[in-house]
Design a protein around this motif. Structure first.
Motif, PDB file in Angstrom:
ATOM      1  N   GLY A 184       0.855  -0.980  -0.018  1.00 32.03           N
ATOM      2  CA  GLY A 184      -0.018   0.136  -0.046  1.00 32.03           C
ATOM      3  C   GLY A 184       0.807   1.227   0.057  1.00 32.03           C
ATOM      4  O   GLY A 184       0.644   2.186  -0.892  1.00 32.03           O
ATOM      5  N   VAL A 185       1.803   1.244   1.023  1.00 30.90           N
ATOM      6  CA  VAL A 185       2.932   2.282   1.041  1.00 30.90           C
ATOM      7  C   VAL A 185       3.477   2.846  -0.501  1.00 30.90           C
ATOM      8  O   VAL A 185       3.370   3.857  -1.120  1.00 30.90           O
ATOM      9  CB  VAL A 185       3.835   2.126   1.970  1.00 30.90           C
ATOM     10  CG1 VAL A 185       4.846   3.402   1.784  1.00 30.90           C
ATOM     11  CG2 VAL A 185       3.216   2.359   3.237  1.00 30.90           C
ATOM     12  N   CYS A 186       3.831   1.639  -1.174  1.00 30.90           N
ATOM     13  CA  CYS A 186       4.602   1.893  -2.393  1.00 30.90           C
ATOM     14  C   CYS A 186       3.490   2.486  -3.590  1.00 30.90           C
ATOM     15  O   CYS A 186       3.676   3.108  -4.136  1.00 30.90           O
ATOM     16  CB  CYS A 186       4.933   0.417  -3.032  1.00 30.90           C
ATOM     17  SG  CYS A 186       6.520  -0.231  -2.188  1.00 30.90           S
ATOM     18  N   THR A 187       2.372   1.596  -3.652  1.00 39.41           N
ATOM     19  CA  THR A 187       1.208   2.396  -4.738  1.00 39.41           C
ATOM     20  C   THR A 187       0.861   3.719  -4.455  1.00 39.41           C
ATOM     21  O   THR A 187       0.689   4.711  -5.302  1.00 39.41           O
ATOM     22  CB  THR A 187       0.222   1.253  -4.805  1.00 39.41           C
ATOM     23  OG1 THR A 187      -0.214   0.929  -3.644  1.00 39.41           O
ATOM     24  CG2 THR A 187       0.430   0.022  -5.505  1.00 39.41           C
ATOM     25  N   ARG A 241      -6.396  13.734  -3.290  1.00 46.19           N
ATOM     26  CA  ARG A 241      -5.093  13.860  -2.492  1.00 46.19           C
ATOM     27  C   ARG A 241      -5.346  13.718  -1.108  1.00 46.19           C
ATOM     28  O   ARG A 241      -4.845  12.755  -0.443  1.00 46.19           O
ATOM     29  CB  ARG A 241      -4.344  15.075  -2.537  1.00 46.19           C
ATOM     30  CG  ARG A 241      -3.393  15.426  -1.724  1.00 46.19           C
ATOM     31  CD  ARG A 241      -2.161  16.555  -2.049  1.00 46.19           C
ATOM     32  NE  ARG A 241      -1.766  16.596  -3.613  1.00 46.19           N
ATOM     33  CZ  ARG A 241      -0.790  16.124  -3.745  1.00 46.19           C
ATOM     34  NH1 ARG A 241       0.174  15.490  -2.705  1.00 46.19           N
ATOM     35  NH2 ARG A 241      -0.051  16.153  -4.942  1.00 46.19           N
ATOM     36  N   ALA A 242      -6.367  14.319  -0.440  1.00 44.17           N
ATOM     37  CA  ALA A 242      -6.670  14.270   0.975  1.00 44.17           C
ATOM     38  C   ALA A 242      -6.880  12.743   1.287  1.00 44.17           C
ATOM     39  O   ALA A 242      -6.413  12.187   2.412  1.00 44.17           O
ATOM     40  CB  ALA A 242      -7.841  14.951   1.483  1.00 44.17           C
ATOM     41  N   VAL A 243      -7.764  11.920   0.587  1.00 45.87           N
ATOM     42  CA  VAL A 243      -8.144  10.546   0.959  1.00 45.87           C
ATOM     43  C   VAL A 243      -6.916   9.516   0.774  1.00 45.87           C
ATOM     44  O   VAL A 243      -6.540   8.790   1.318  1.00 45.87           O
ATOM     45  CB  VAL A 243      -9.170  10.017  -0.183  1.00 45.87           C
ATOM     46  CG1 VAL A 243      -9.225   8.621  -0.086  1.00 45.87           C
ATOM     47  CG2 VAL A 243     -10.311  10.942  -0.042  1.00 45.87           C
ATOM     48  N   LEU A 244      -5.845   9.980  -0.326  1.00 46.14           N
ATOM     49  CA  LEU A 244      -4.663   9.363  -0.424  1.00 46.14           C
ATOM     50  C   LEU A 244      -3.993   9.390   0.720  1.00 46.14           C
ATOM     51  O   LEU A 244      -3.215   8.436   1.155  1.00 46.14           O
ATOM     52  CB  LEU A 244      -4.025   9.711  -1.787  1.00 46.14           C
ATOM     53  CG  LEU A 244      -4.622   9.423  -3.218  1.00 46.14           C
ATOM     54  CD1 LEU A 244      -3.825   9.896  -4.173  1.00 46.14           C
ATOM     55  CD2 LEU A 244      -4.463   8.033  -3.311  1.00 46.14           C
ATOM     56  N   GLU A 245      -3.793  10.560   1.211  1.00 46.29           N
ATOM     57  CA  GLU A 245      -2.922  11.021   2.424  1.00 46.29           C
ATOM     58  C   GLU A 245      -3.355  10.317   3.681  1.00 46.29           C
ATOM     59  O   GLU A 245      -2.560   9.538   4.507  1.00 46.29           O
ATOM     60  CB  GLU A 245      -2.776  12.186   2.716  1.00 46.29           C
ATOM     61  CG  GLU A 245      -1.822  13.267   1.604  1.00 46.29           C
ATOM     62  CD  GLU A 245      -1.885  14.601   1.743  1.00 46.29           C
ATOM     63  OE1 GLU A 245      -2.578  15.237   2.258  1.00 46.29           O
ATOM     64  OE2 GLU A 245      -0.982  15.131   1.064  1.00 46.29           O
ATOM     65  N   TYR A 246      -4.583  10.201   3.930  1.00 47.08           N
ATOM     66  CA  TYR A 246      -5.297   9.422   4.802  1.00 47.08           C
ATOM     67  C   TYR A 246      -4.695   7.974   4.920  1.00 47.08           C
ATOM     68  O   TYR A 246      -4.300   7.354   5.736  1.00 47.08           O
ATOM     69  CB  TYR A 246      -6.800   9.693   4.717  1.00 47.08           C
ATOM     70  CG  TYR A 246      -7.518   8.916   5.936  1.00 47.08           C
ATOM     71  CD1 TYR A 246      -7.158   9.258   7.419  1.00 47.08           C
ATOM     72  CD2 TYR A 246      -8.115   7.643   5.996  1.00 47.08           C
ATOM     73  CE1 TYR A 246      -7.716   8.393   8.460  1.00 47.08           C
ATOM     74  CE2 TYR A 246      -8.836   7.088   6.855  1.00 47.08           C
ATOM     75  CZ  TYR A 246      -8.577   7.625   8.237  1.00 47.08           C
ATOM     76  OH  TYR A 246      -9.196   6.769   9.248  1.00 47.08           O
ATOM     77  N   ALA A 247      -4.874   7.502   3.533  1.00 45.57           N
ATOM     78  CA  ALA A 247      -4.836   6.072   3.207  1.00 45.57           C
ATOM     79  C   ALA A 247      -3.063   5.667   3.696  1.00 45.57           C
ATOM     80  O   ALA A 247      -2.858   4.816   4.224  1.00 45.57           O
ATOM     81  CB  ALA A 247      -5.161   5.645   1.987  1.00 45.57           C
ATOM     82  N   LEU A 248      -2.408   6.547   3.108  1.00 47.87           N
ATOM     83  CA  LEU A 248      -0.752   6.247   3.321  1.00 47.87           C
ATOM     84  C   LEU A 248      -0.484   6.300   4.870  1.00 47.87           C
ATOM     85  O   LEU A 248       0.069   5.444   5.369  1.00 47.87           O
ATOM     86  CB  LEU A 248       0.031   7.456   2.804  1.00 47.87           C
ATOM     87  CG  LEU A 248       1.398   7.477   2.888  1.00 47.87           C
ATOM     88  CD1 LEU A 248       1.928   6.076   1.843  1.00 47.87           C
ATOM     89  CD2 LEU A 248       2.038   8.441   2.047  1.00 47.87           C
ATOM     90  N   LEU A 292     -11.957   5.120   6.019  1.00 49.69           N
ATOM     91  CA  LEU A 292     -11.332   5.215   4.652  1.00 49.69           C
ATOM     92  C   LEU A 292     -12.389   4.956   3.620  1.00 49.69           C
ATOM     93  O   LEU A 292     -12.495   5.734   2.535  1.00 49.69           O
ATOM     94  CB  LEU A 292     -10.073   4.105   4.407  1.00 49.69           C
ATOM     95  CG  LEU A 292      -9.318   4.318   3.056  1.00 49.69           C
ATOM     96  CD1 LEU A 292      -8.773   5.767   2.917  1.00 49.69           C
ATOM     97  CD2 LEU A 292      -8.400   3.221   2.895  1.00 49.69           C
ATOM     98  N   PHE A 293     -13.142   3.941   3.547  1.00 47.83           N
ATOM     99  CA  PHE A 293     -14.187   3.677   2.608  1.00 47.83           C
ATOM    100  C   PHE A 293     -15.214   4.702   2.649  1.00 47.83           C
ATOM    101  O   PHE A 293     -15.622   5.105   1.309  1.00 47.83           O
ATOM    102  CB  PHE A 293     -14.934   2.209   3.082  1.00 47.83           C
ATOM    103  CG  PHE A 293     -15.957   1.736   2.298  1.00 47.83           C
ATOM    104  CD1 PHE A 293     -15.700   1.240   0.825  1.00 47.83           C
ATOM    105  CD2 PHE A 293     -17.549   2.113   2.486  1.00 47.83           C
ATOM    106  CE1 PHE A 293     -16.910   1.017  -0.010  1.00 47.83           C
ATOM    107  CE2 PHE A 293     -18.448   1.866   1.693  1.00 47.83           C
ATOM    108  CZ  PHE A 293     -18.218   1.377   0.177  1.00 47.83           C
ATOM    109  N   ASN A 294     -15.517   5.360   3.803  1.00 51.71           N
ATOM    110  CA  ASN A 294     -16.669   6.239   4.014  1.00 51.71           C
ATOM    111  C   ASN A 294     -16.115   7.556   3.461  1.00 51.71           C
ATOM    112  O   ASN A 294     -16.880   8.319   2.447  1.00 51.71           O
ATOM    113  CB  ASN A 294     -17.183   6.496   5.279  1.00 51.71           C
ATOM    114  CG  ASN A 294     -18.117   5.418   5.723  1.00 51.71           C
ATOM    115  OD1 ASN A 294     -18.846   4.935   4.712  1.00 51.71           O
ATOM    116  ND2 ASN A 294     -18.066   4.963   7.086  1.00 51.71           N
TER     117      ASN A 294
END
Length: 335
Positions: free
Chosen positions: A28-31, A45-52, A136-138
């Motif tokens: 996950g960190v790589c992708t 971007r905000a969602v990606l940052e939360y996921a990372l 994350l899903f929500n």
């Protein structure tokens, strides 16, 4: 006698879920790091940052648990497996679908990991993982709805009364009149179609950037299987005049510059394939029409063969990291 305060070791199931989580989070960190380097839309971007951030926190917790237990930390995936500066391969819309699916897959895998964990710290960890995957899903779903990208499952009229089945015909599905699909069957068909559409886009992207002929052909084959499965689900739904809305906004860009190592792409494909088989198994269990159960079992065999060939490619290339295993008693007996 007081309570025995001996250190409680990790069970085999705890070790296995933590080990798998570690590999998935390093992937996950790589992708996501690569996506973040190309994303344009601030909401995405905000969602990606939360996921990372979630993946990085998970990695820290698991490293800590493993080092306390003196268990070697898996290699998983590192900066060597990603080139964040490679040209853009996926659109912002694809990134959203990808992260939404990551949240959904997290909810699924953590709901399996929690009941097989016994130690309190591990249970607490997986409880928090479940909560953050739901978050994350929500969050992703909200962004998708705001942008008109969210794909809803099909609608059917509400029933007007509760009913019981009185004819075995309900289970039929081979000849003559088939009964209409139940809402449960529609839901399984739709979400399997949805995941296969995403799979087609991801593997098409992978096939464009794969360096070795073997991996490239494997990715092309995977994309073709996903396309074929999508067609099967679309056809079954359309026989009941149920439209299955899908999006074309997720197809990859034309870049051929690889952002990911072959090892990462193969592992990613294996993870998707395995979860896909799990979903088919559940769908088979929830579909009472015989023809549907038969379709799922046929598709599962195709996916299982694809999966086995992938495992062989990974082993041949030294990309298959071995999970913690039981001791080989035969070897031990030889002394």
């Amino acid at each position: 006698m007081g309570m025995n305060h001996e250190h409680i070791k990790l069970t085999a199931s705890e070790m296995s879920v933590l080990w798998t989580s570690y590999l998935n989070d390093t992937l996950g960190v790589c992708t996501i790091s690569y996506f973040l380097n190309h994303v344009e839309d601030p909401d995405v971007r905000a969602v990606l940052e939360y996921a990372l951030d979630l993946s990085k926190k998970h990695i820290e917790v698991i490293r800590q648990i493993f080092s306390n237990e003196k268990i070697p930390i898996p290699l998983g995936f590192t900066e060597q497996d990603v080139n964040v500066n490679a040209k853009r391969l996926f659109s912002d819309s694809f990134m959203l679908y990808y992260i939404q699916n990551m949240g959904s897959a997290g909810i699924n895998s953590y709901s399996v990991a929690l009941p097989v964990s016994s130690r309190m710290d591990i249970r607490e960890y997986y409880t928090s993982c479940l909560e953050s995957s739901a978050e994350l899903f929500n969050r992703t779903s909200n962004v998708m709805q705001e942008k008109g990208l969210f794909i809803r499952a099909p609608y059917i009229p509400y029933p007007n009364q509760a009913k019981f089945v009185h004819k075995q015909h309900f289970l039929a599905g081979w000849f003559g009149e088939q009964r209409p699909l139940t809402s449960i069957e529609i839901s399984f068909l739709f979400f399997n179609l949805y995941r296969n559409t995403l799979g087609t886009a991801l593997l098409t992207g992978f096939s464009q950037v794969a360096q070795s002929k073997e991996v490239r052909q494997y990715m092309i084959r995977g994309a073709e299987i996903a396309k074929h499965h999508s067609a099967v689900f679309t056809k079954i739904l359309s026989q009941d005049n149920i439209l299955s809305p899908m999006t074309s906004e997720i197809l990859p860009e034309t870049s051929k510059e690889p952002p990911f190592s072959e090892k990462l792409m193969m592992f990613h494909t294996a993870a998707l394939t395995n979860s896909g088989m799990g979903y088919y198994g559940a769908s088979m269990g929830g579909s009472t029409r015989k023809d549907l159960a038969a379709s799922y079992s046929r598709l599962m065999i195709e996916v299982a063969e694809f999966s086995l060939d992938g495992a062989n490619i990974m082993i041949d290339n030294g990309w298959f990291e071995e999970p913690p295993s039981a001791p080989n008693r035969k070897d031990l007996a030889k002394g």
